[in-house]
Design a protein around this motif. Structure first.
Motif, PDB file in Angstrom:
ATOM      1  N   VAL A   1      67.967 -39.813 -80.058  1.00 28.47           N
ATOM      2  CA  VAL A   1      69.306 -39.475 -79.575  1.00 28.47           C
ATOM      3  C   VAL A   1      70.314 -39.513 -80.719  1.00 28.47           C
ATOM      4  O   VAL A   1      71.109 -38.579 -80.905  1.00 28.47           O
ATOM      5  CB  VAL A   1      69.740 -40.424 -78.443  1.00 28.47           C
ATOM      6  N   ALA A   2      70.292 -40.577 -81.514  1.00 30.69           N
ATOM      7  CA  ALA A   2      71.230 -40.700 -82.633  1.00 30.69           C
ATOM      8  C   ALA A   2      71.004 -39.601 -83.662  1.00 30.69           C
ATOM      9  O   ALA A   2      71.957 -38.986 -84.160  1.00 30.69           O
ATOM     10  CB  ALA A   2      71.100 -42.074 -83.283  1.00 30.69           C
TER      11      ALA A   2
ATOM     12  N   LYS B   1      68.264 -51.235 -75.393  1.00 27.03           N
ATOM     13  CA  LYS B   1      68.497 -50.286 -76.476  1.00 27.03           C
ATOM     14  C   LYS B   1      69.877 -49.659 -76.323  1.00 27.03           C
ATOM     15  O   LYS B   1      70.400 -49.527 -75.206  1.00 27.03           O
ATOM     16  CB  LYS B   1      67.419 -49.203 -76.521  1.00 27.03           C
TER      17      LYS B   1
ATOM     18  N   HIS C   1      71.672 -46.106 -83.683  1.00 29.76           N
ATOM     19  CA  HIS C   1      70.767 -46.612 -82.644  1.00 29.76           C
ATOM     20  C   HIS C   1      70.381 -48.056 -82.963  1.00 29.76           C
ATOM     21  O   HIS C   1      70.147 -48.398 -84.126  1.00 29.76           O
ATOM     22  CB  HIS C   1      69.517 -45.732 -82.603  1.00 29.76           C
ATOM     23  N   CYS C   2      70.315 -48.902 -81.938  1.00 31.44           N
ATOM     24  CA  CYS C   2      69.929 -50.305 -82.108  1.00 31.44           C
ATOM     25  C   CYS C   2      69.072 -50.737 -80.926  1.00 31.44           C
ATOM     26  O   CYS C   2      69.179 -50.180 -79.832  1.00 31.44           O
ATOM     27  CB  CYS C   2      71.154 -51.228 -82.162  1.00 31.44           C
TER      28      CYS C   2
ATOM     29  N   TYR D   1      75.536 -45.088 -75.054  1.00 24.42           N
ATOM     30  CA  TYR D   1      74.371 -45.023 -74.179  1.00 24.42           C
ATOM     31  C   TYR D   1      73.641 -46.361 -74.266  1.00 24.42           C
ATOM     32  O   TYR D   1      73.308 -46.814 -75.371  1.00 24.42           O
ATOM     33  CB  TYR D   1      73.432 -43.894 -74.602  1.00 24.42           C
TER      34      TYR D   1
ATOM     35  N   ASP E   1      68.706 -49.047 -86.176  1.00 25.38           N
ATOM     36  CA  ASP E   1      67.953 -47.838 -86.475  1.00 25.38           C
ATOM     37  C   ASP E   1      66.444 -48.103 -86.533  1.00 25.38           C
ATOM     38  O   ASP E   1      65.796 -47.843 -87.534  1.00 25.38           O
ATOM     39  CB  ASP E   1      68.430 -47.247 -87.811  1.00 25.38           C
TER      40      ASP E   1
ATOM     41  N   THR F   1      72.779 -46.676 -78.091  1.00 25.88           N
ATOM     42  CA  THR F   1      73.202 -45.647 -79.032  1.00 25.88           C
ATOM     43  C   THR F   1      74.721 -45.567 -78.959  1.00 25.88           C
ATOM     44  O   THR F   1      75.287 -45.275 -77.900  1.00 25.88           O
ATOM     45  CB  THR F   1      72.589 -44.274 -78.709  1.00 25.88           C
TER      46      THR F   1
ATOM     47  N   GLY G   1      64.851 -43.448 -82.365  1.00 25.18           N
ATOM     48  CA  GLY G   1      66.243 -43.061 -82.586  1.00 25.18           C
ATOM     49  C   GLY G   1      66.509 -41.575 -82.446  1.00 25.18           C
ATOM     50  O   GLY G   1      67.389 -41.036 -83.131  1.00 25.18           O
TER      51      GLY G   1
ATOM     52  N   ALA H   1      76.259 -41.242 -84.930  1.00 26.99           N
ATOM     53  CA  ALA H   1      75.617 -42.151 -83.981  1.00 26.99           C
ATOM     54  C   ALA H   1      74.718 -43.146 -84.701  1.00 26.99           C
ATOM     55  O   ALA H   1      74.092 -42.827 -85.714  1.00 26.99           O
ATOM     56  CB  ALA H   1      74.804 -41.364 -82.954  1.00 26.99           C
TER      57      ALA H   1
END
Length: 218
Positions: free
Chosen positions: A113-114, A163, A139-140, A179, A151, A165, A111, A137
């Motif tokens: 980026v988040a 994936k 993330h998943c 993203y 996350d 974000t 994660g 943000a």
């Protein structure tokens, strides 16, 4: 996968320290789980002539990976952050200036980026630079079996089928930027978005707690 089937629907613990850098107008160190990022903001300040805009401030993003020189993925991350914050910062209030955002990756355990986007928002809040709204943000990932994890840590996000974000604003919880990478169905996308929308409120609440603690310490 049936909609709503998940392996985990919680966010990793978040910790933040503001004003950790003395030579910046605002700074924040944020950890989400074991992922850690330091963000620093300087400006508005003098801008180089080639970047001068008579109508708004120029935003500079500099991301430094933990090891070595930045690669293609780091430049893509800089571009994502720049596009996100160009839509958020009230750049028209500071024409003919620059706002510089420096980001240092401390550790990536999923994660990144988040975590980076959230650290930048906290640093901007700390700097006092005006924004239209706050952003956060989430993330998943979706694994090969179709399970959604919010996350995820490094192990959970090791071999994802897809994936995501999502970056949300705090007023209407609409997405500011998205993203995605990998293969997913439209139904899976909407389910992941629904879960991320529900989870982002926890991030915004965390922002409020951090700023409240800072105010108490003044």
């Amino acid at each position: 996968m049936s909609p709503g089937e998940t392996t985990d629907n919680s966010l990793r613990p978040m910790l933040c320290e503001l004003n950790i850098l003395t030579r910046s107008d605002g700074s924040a160190m944020l950890t989400q789980g074991e992922t850690a990022v330091v963000a620093a903001v300087n400006g508005p300040m003098e801008v180089r002539m080639q970047h001068m805009n008579v109508e708004k401030a120029h935003i500079e993003i500099h991301f430094k990976p933990r090891f070595g020189l930045g690669g293609v993925n780091d430049r893509l991350l800089e571009d994502l952050i720049k596009r996100t914050y160009e839509s958020v910062i009230l750049t028209s209030l500071h024409p003919r200036t620059a706002i510089s955002i420096q980001i240092q990756e401390m550790q990536d355990r999923g994660g990144l980026v988040a975590c980076t986007i959230n650290a930048v928002c906290l640093a901007l809040m700390n700097s006092g630079i005006e924004m239209k709204h706050l952003v956060a943000a989430v993330h998943c990932v979706i694994d090969e079996k179709g399970h959604i994890t919010l996350d995820p840590d490094e192990l959970q996000s090791k071999h994802p089928r897809a994936k995501f974000t999502f970056v949300f604003e705090n007023v209407s919880k609409n997405t500011v930027s998205i993203y995605t990478h990998g293969k997913f169905t439209l139904a899976e996308y909407h389910e992941v978005l629904r879960m991320a929308t529900g989870a982002v409120e926890k991030v915004f609440n965390f922002y409020g707690e951090i700023i409240a603690k800072q105010s108490e310490g003044l």
